[in-house]
Design a protein around this motif. Structure first.
Motif, mmCIF file in Angstrom:
data_model
loop_
_atom_site.group_PDB
_atom_site.id
_atom_site.type_symbol
_atom_site.label_atom_id
_atom_site.label_comp_id
_atom_site.label_asym_id
_atom_site.label_seq_id
_atom_site.Cartn_x
_atom_site.Cartn_y
_atom_site.Cartn_z
ATOM 1 N N THR A 1 4.006 -3.991 9.060
ATOM 2 C CA THR A 1 2.688 -4.064 8.223
ATOM 3 C C THR A 1 1.680 -2.850 8.442
ATOM 4 N N SER A 2 1.324 -2.055 8.132
ATOM 5 C CA SER A 2 0.568 -1.517 7.934
ATOM 6 C C SER A 2 -1.047 -1.605 8.703
ATOM 7 N N ARG B 1 1.034 -1.593 -0.625
ATOM 8 C CA ARG B 1 0.127 -0.223 -0.013
ATOM 9 C C ARG B 1 0.992 0.927 -0.254
HETATM 10 P P1 OAD Z 1 1.009 -2.552 3.012
HETATM 11 O O1 OAD Z 1 1.647 -2.759 2.278
HETATM 12 O O2 OAD Z 1 -0.349 -2.964 3.673
HETATM 13 O O3 OAD Z 1 2.148 -2.366 4.586
HETATM 14 C C1 OAD Z 1 4.035 -2.085 4.632
HETATM 15 C C2 OAD Z 1 4.148 -1.366 5.854
HETATM 16 O O4 OAD Z 1 5.455 -1.485 5.831
HETATM 17 C C3 OAD Z 1 3.572 -0.317 6.084
HETATM 18 O O5 OAD Z 1 3.467 0.582 7.437
HETATM 19 C C4 OAD Z 1 5.207 0.613 5.943
HETATM 20 O O6 OAD Z 1 5.151 2.041 5.931
HETATM 21 C C5 OAD Z 1 6.201 -0.247 6.178
HETATM 22 N N1 OAD Z 1 7.048 -0.278 6.031
HETATM 23 C C6 OAD Z 1 7.300 0.346 4.456
HETATM 24 N N2 OAD Z 1 9.206 0.394 4.191
HETATM 25 C C7 OAD Z 1 9.472 -0.182 5.671
HETATM 26 C C8 OAD Z 1 10.453 0.124 6.010
HETATM 27 N N3 OAD Z 1 11.368 -0.162 4.952
HETATM 28 N N4 OAD Z 1 10.852 -0.634 7.140
HETATM 29 C C9 OAD Z 1 9.937 -0.665 8.134
HETATM 30 N N5 OAD Z 1 8.544 -0.644 7.821
HETATM 31 C C10 OAD Z 1 7.903 -0.296 6.231
HETATM 32 O O7 OAD Z 1 2.245 -4.051 3.748
HETATM 33 P P2 OAD Z 1 1.335 -5.475 4.526
HETATM 34 O O8 OAD Z 1 0.844 -4.696 6.352
HETATM 35 O O9 OAD Z 1 2.495 -6.581 4.243
HETATM 36 O O10 OAD Z 1 -2.100 -10.370 1.737
HETATM 37 O O11 OAD Z 1 0.398 -6.278 3.768
HETATM 38 C C11 OAD Z 1 -0.734 -6.777 4.500
HETATM 39 C C12 OAD Z 1 -1.437 -7.918 3.357
HETATM 40 O O12 OAD Z 1 -2.165 -7.124 2.602
HETATM 41 C C13 OAD Z 1 -0.330 -8.722 2.250
HETATM 42 O O13 OAD Z 1 -0.039 -9.583 3.282
HETATM 43 C C14 OAD Z 1 -1.361 -8.712 1.437
HETATM 44 C C15 OAD Z 1 -2.157 -8.083 1.447
HETATM 45 O O14 OAD Z 1 -2.832 -7.350 0.200
HETATM 46 C C16 OAD Z 1 -2.726 -9.913 0.678
HETATM 47 O O15 OAD Z 1 -2.589 -10.321 -0.681
HETATM 48 C C17 OAD Z 1 -4.087 -11.540 0.623
#
Ligand code: OAD
Length: 238
Positions: free
Chosen positions: A180-181, A25
């Protein structure tokens, strides 16, 4: 104060971002380029399996070109250290990459599945998959064609290992959410469940997540910095 001995860590795509794996995201994230309904739902797969295979084949092919970073490595070292002390680290990940394994973590629950496995939708056979998937592939167990799909959980499907994850969280003495967001349930609800059970919950993320208010502690910055720093802090307490 003694360091926590029974820790549950939840990771999301942010932990792999500095390895070169896209988050979902963020501005350049996966969902800015693809419609999740087309590539990450059972309906999308039924409508256009070739597109879905191409999407996951590309992501599987990219894995050999990326490496675990300092955050993955710090979590693997904490798992080893806690095990030596008779404690335990349970790593619950939403990530379908294999970077935690390659860093040396062993106690991993892949709640959204794994890119490097396939499942036959006809007979449920799960096996290691290093190559591209295609609609023409035949399942070597049931012999049927057309059911081979990536072993990933799509929107509308039930994440894997939920009982194991909840049991681990409710009996932990610390829950930590990393990269994770907090926008996809049930993972987004873990911190709240932990707090309700009296388990402290900490957030390590680039910036406050959507459910930042639920956590009892937080550290913000890139995972390769904040995760090793936190692991060092915990390890120093003994
Ligand atoms: P998101 O893209 O929703 O969130 C990523 C998070 O990582 C955000 O809060 C960013 O601020 C943080 N972030 C980015 N770069 C970073 C860094 N270098 N260090 C620390 N944090 C960082 O991704 P997820 O939370 O993983 O599911 O998304 C959850 C699920 O939604 C995934 O597993 C996937 C997606 O749709 C499915 O495909 C079913």
């Amino acid at each position: 104060m003694r360091s926590p001995q029974n820790v549950v860590v939840l990771t999301g795509s942010g932990v792999s971002a500095e390895s070169g794996v896209a988050t979902f995201r963020d501005q350049d994230g996966v969902w800015a380029k693809y419609d999740y309904r087309e590539v990450a739902t059972p309906q999308g797969f039924a409508a256009n399996p070739e597109l879905v295979h191409a999407f996951y084949n590309d992501r599987r092919r990219a894995l050999p070109g990326v490496r675990p970073n300092a955050a993955h490595e710090a979590l693997a070292s904490l798992e080893r250290k806690l095990a030596e002390q008779g404690g335990r680290l349970t790593l619950v990940t939403q990530n379908v990459d294999d970077l935690h394994e390659r860093a040396g973590s062993e106690n991993i629950l892949h709640m959204h599945g794994e890119l490097k496995k396939s499942i036959c939708a006809h007979c449920g056979d799960v096996r290691v998959c290093d190559d591209d998937l295609a609609t023409t592939l035949r399942c070597t167990v049931c012999g049927r064609t057309g059911g081979m799909r990536p072993y990933v959980v799509w929107f509308g499907e039930i994440p894997r290992f939920m009982d194991e994850a909840m049991d681990a969280i409710l009996s932990a003495d610390l829950f930590v959410s990393i990269g994770t967001s907090g926008s996809v349930y049930p993972a987004a609800g873990f911190a709240g469940e932990a707090r309700l059970a009296g388990v402290p919950a900490m957030e390590l993320n680039l910036e406050p997540s959507e459910n930042a208010h639920v956590f009892s502690d937080s550290r913000y910055g890139p995972a390769t910095q904040v995760v090793p720093a936190w692991v060092e802090e915990v390890s120093a307490k003994g």
